[in-house]
Design an enzyme around this catalytic site. Structure first.
Site, PDB file in Angstrom:
ATOM      1  N   GLN A   1     -10.216  -3.835  -3.482  1.00 33.79           N
ATOM      2  CA  GLN A   1     -11.510  -3.328  -3.009  1.00 33.79           C
ATOM      3  C   GLN A   1     -12.592  -3.553  -4.065  1.00 33.79           C
ATOM      4  O   GLN A   1     -13.723  -3.917  -3.744  1.00 33.79           O
ATOM      5  CB  GLN A   1     -11.384  -1.836  -2.693  1.00 33.79           C
ATOM      6  CG  GLN A   1     -12.664  -1.210  -2.186  1.00 33.79           C
ATOM      7  CD  GLN A   1     -13.022  -1.657  -0.784  1.00 33.79           C
ATOM      8  OE1 GLN A   1     -12.238  -1.518   0.120  1.00 33.79           O
ATOM      9  NE2 GLN A   1     -14.236  -2.186  -0.609  1.00 33.79           N
TER      10      GLN A   1
ATOM     11  N   HIS B   1      -7.333   0.825  -6.545  1.00 29.35           N
ATOM     12  CA  HIS B   1      -7.566   0.010  -5.338  1.00 29.35           C
ATOM     13  C   HIS B   1      -8.230  -1.298  -5.817  1.00 29.35           C
ATOM     14  O   HIS B   1      -9.409  -1.545  -5.560  1.00 29.35           O
ATOM     15  CB  HIS B   1      -8.457   0.770  -4.357  1.00 29.35           C
ATOM     16  CG  HIS B   1      -8.456   0.238  -2.957  1.00 29.35           C
ATOM     17  ND1 HIS B   1      -7.710  -0.862  -2.554  1.00 29.35           N
ATOM     18  CD2 HIS B   1      -9.123   0.646  -1.848  1.00 29.35           C
ATOM     19  CE1 HIS B   1      -7.918  -1.086  -1.269  1.00 29.35           C
ATOM     20  NE2 HIS B   1      -8.773  -0.185  -0.816  1.00 29.35           N
TER      21      HIS B   1
ATOM     22  N   CYS C   1     -16.461   1.974   0.560  1.00 24.12           N
ATOM     23  CA  CYS C   1     -15.289   1.125   0.828  1.00 24.12           C
ATOM     24  C   CYS C   1     -14.799   1.282   2.265  1.00 24.12           C
ATOM     25  O   CYS C   1     -14.078   0.434   2.767  1.00 24.12           O
ATOM     26  CB  CYS C   1     -14.183   1.419  -0.178  1.00 24.12           C
ATOM     27  SG  CYS C   1     -13.564   3.098  -0.094  1.00 24.12           S
TER      28      CYS C   1
ATOM     29  N   ARG D   1       0.875  -1.186   0.000  1.00 23.47           N
ATOM     30  CA  ARG D   1       0.000   0.000   0.000  1.00 23.47           C
ATOM     31  C   ARG D   1       0.900   1.219   0.000  1.00 23.47           C
ATOM     32  O   ARG D   1       1.686   1.421   0.927  1.00 23.47           O
ATOM     33  CB  ARG D   1      -0.915   0.001   1.216  1.00 23.47           C
ATOM     34  CG  ARG D   1      -1.605   1.329   1.422  1.00 23.47           C
ATOM     35  CD  ARG D   1      -2.721   1.294   2.430  1.00 23.47           C
ATOM     36  NE  ARG D   1      -3.896   0.656   1.883  1.00 23.47           N
ATOM     37  CZ  ARG D   1      -5.147   0.825   2.336  1.00 23.47           C
ATOM     38  NH1 ARG D   1      -5.365   1.621   3.366  1.00 23.47           N
ATOM     39  NH2 ARG D   1      -6.160   0.211   1.786  1.00 23.47           N
TER      40      ARG D   1
ATOM     41  N   ASP E   1     -17.090   7.326  -1.578  1.00 24.21           N
ATOM     42  CA  ASP E   1     -15.773   7.188  -0.949  1.00 24.21           C
ATOM     43  C   ASP E   1     -15.446   8.552  -0.332  1.00 24.21           C
ATOM     44  O   ASP E   1     -16.132   9.544  -0.604  1.00 24.21           O
ATOM     45  CB  ASP E   1     -14.739   6.807  -2.036  1.00 24.21           C
ATOM     46  CG  ASP E   1     -13.332   6.600  -1.504  1.00 24.21           C
ATOM     47  OD1 ASP E   1     -13.163   6.401  -0.281  1.00 24.21           O
ATOM     48  OD2 ASP E   1     -12.381   6.650  -2.322  1.00 24.21           O
TER      49      ASP E   1
ATOM     50  N   ARG F   1     -13.560  -8.323   1.522  1.00 25.73           N
ATOM     51  CA  ARG F   1     -12.144  -8.122   1.243  1.00 25.73           C
ATOM     52  C   ARG F   1     -11.359  -9.399   1.535  1.00 25.73           C
ATOM     53  O   ARG F   1     -10.475  -9.800   0.776  1.00 25.73           O
ATOM     54  CB  ARG F   1     -11.583  -6.971   2.111  1.00 25.73           C
ATOM     55  CG  ARG F   1     -12.193  -5.603   1.852  1.00 25.73           C
ATOM     56  CD  ARG F   1     -11.812  -5.073   0.492  1.00 25.73           C
ATOM     57  NE  ARG F   1     -10.375  -5.025   0.326  1.00 25.73           N
ATOM     58  CZ  ARG F   1      -9.587  -4.044   0.785  1.00 25.73           C
ATOM     59  NH1 ARG F   1     -10.127  -3.003   1.402  1.00 25.73           N
ATOM     60  NH2 ARG F   1      -8.281  -4.066   0.575  1.00 25.73           N
TER      61      ARG F   1
HETATM   62  N1   CP Z   1     -11.285   0.154   2.311  1.00 23.62           N
HETATM   63  C1   CP Z   1     -10.024   0.075   2.772  1.00 23.62           C
HETATM   64  O1   CP Z   1      -9.089  -0.143   2.018  1.00 23.62           O
HETATM   65  O2   CP Z   1      -9.907   0.244   4.107  1.00 23.62           O
HETATM   66  P1   CP Z   1      -8.534   0.432   4.921  1.00 23.62           P
HETATM   67  O3   CP Z   1      -7.959   1.767   4.492  1.00 23.62           O
HETATM   68  O4   CP Z   1      -8.958   0.425   6.355  1.00 23.62           O
HETATM   69  O5   CP Z   1      -7.620  -0.691   4.591  1.00 23.62           O
HETATM   70  N1  NVA Z   2      -9.808   6.864  -1.819  1.00 23.27           N
HETATM   71  C1  NVA Z   2      -9.508   6.457  -0.464  1.00 23.27           C
HETATM   72  C2  NVA Z   2      -9.754   5.000  -0.293  1.00 23.27           C
HETATM   73  C3  NVA Z   2      -9.558   4.511   1.121  1.00 23.27           C
HETATM   74  C4  NVA Z   2      -9.750   3.032   1.252  1.00 23.27           C
HETATM   75  C5  NVA Z   2      -8.062   6.806  -0.139  1.00 23.27           C
HETATM   76  O1  NVA Z   2      -7.193   6.586  -0.981  1.00 23.27           O
HETATM   77  O2  NVA Z   2      -7.809   7.295   0.969  1.00 23.27           O
END
Ligand code: CP
Ligand code: NVA
Length: 297
Positions: free
Chosen positions: A130, A127, A256, A100, A217, A284
């Site tokens: 997700q 992502h 999400c 990540r 989101d 997930r």
């Molecule tokens: N939706 C999602 O990716 O959540 P986190 O940021 O908690 O991993």
């Molecule tokens: N668009 C958001 C998604 C979080 C799971 C971010 O990148 O923070």
């Protein structure tokens, strides 16, 4: 050997991962094979996470593997060691990596330099894990996405909306993005996407009309904290009861998570659709186990 984006996926791969995800879900706790037995996987995260971290840690263990969580502050990456050097070291020691981070190029480079199975656990660009969970949830709740109208309300040019647009291209459902003008995907992206079933609008009510799925989101993604001017653009883009009054009778709401109640969604609507949203979060785990098992086949 890699799952780095929906863009580089295709309808066959998505269908096959979703089929396996449903099987993983229905057989949880009883699968006879342990495809990650004897393996150690690294989770390298330079951004915060609840769902992604926990679902990957649990999923890797359920598939028989060991897992180590490495935040950027735990390793030299946080002090400026290049991703390509990190990759060449870890590639000699662990069997797979879940990353990540900010730049999509970093996950691409990690895969190239490490040579080990690599999964994108969120970048600024995509992502993908997700989206698999979201598609599984739609299938469970509505039976199919075929013939459905799926709408994304919010920042139309973030990782979630981009991954969704690629999924729409490959799976063929009607997909509408409603966002303030400056938060719609740029022409260069839409030209690359080249999907006539994906449309853009600045009018959330028009987008929501007869929608089967409303998806939202956060307005400010990780890394954009404090961008008050951007956040101020989204006042008309809240998922609330008025917006949902335009939808099809049996619509569902996806988020999400994490959710900022009173911003992109009201407390009332999040709680009214909590059954779907937390099923989406649970999915997930199942979706990512399908990705992991497929990568080591
Ligand atoms: N939706 C999602 O990716 O959540 P986190 O940021 O908690 O991993
Ligand atoms: N668009 C958001 C998604 C979080 C799971 C971010 O990148 O923070």
């Amino acid at each position: 050997m890699k799952f780095l984006s929906i863009e580089e996926s295709n309808s066959h791969e998505l269908e096959s991962l979703l089929h396996l995800a449903a099987e993983m879900k229905s057989t949880r706790g009883t699968h006879p094979n342990q495809p990650l037995a004897g393996q150690t996987w690294a989770l390298i995260f330079t951004k915060a996470s609840t769902r992604t971290r926990v679902s990957f840690e649990v999923g890797i263990r359920e598939l028989g593997g060991n897992v180590m969580f490495l935040s950027k502050n735990d390793i030299q990456l946080g002090r400026g060691e290049p991703i390509k050097d990190t990759a060449r070291v870890l590639g000699r020691m662990v069997h797979g990596a879940v990353i990540r981070t900010f730049a999509q190029q970093d996950v691409e480079d990690f895969y190239s330099y490490s040579g080990i199975p690599t999964v994108n656990a969120l970048t600024d660009e995509e992502h993908p894990c997700q989206i698999l969970a979201d598609l599984l949830t739609i299938r469970e709740k509505l039976g199919t996405w075929e013939g459905k109208k799926i709408v994304f309300i919010g920042d139309g040019d973030n990782n979630m909306s981009r991954s969704w647009m690629w999924a729409a291209k490959y799976l063929g459902f009607q997909f509408v993005v409603a966002a303030p003008e400056s938060c719609l995907p740029p022409k260069e992206f839409m030209d690359r996407l080249d999907a006539s079933n994906v449309t853009l609008t600045t009018d959330p009510a028009t987008a929501a009309r007869d929608a089967d799925v409303i998806n939202t989101d956060v307005w400010l993604s990780m890394g954009q904290e404090g961008q008050d001017e951007k956040e101020a653009l989204f006042g008309d883009y809240q998922v609330n009861s008025e917006l949902l009054s335009h939808c099809a009778d049996k619509h569902i709401v996806l988020h999400c998570l994490p959710a900022y109640r009173g911003k992109e969604i009201t407390e009332e609507i999040l709680e009214a659709h909590a059954d779907t949203v937390f099923q989406q979060a649970e999915n997930r785990l199942h979706a990512q186990k399908a990705v992991l098992a497929t990568l080591v086949e």
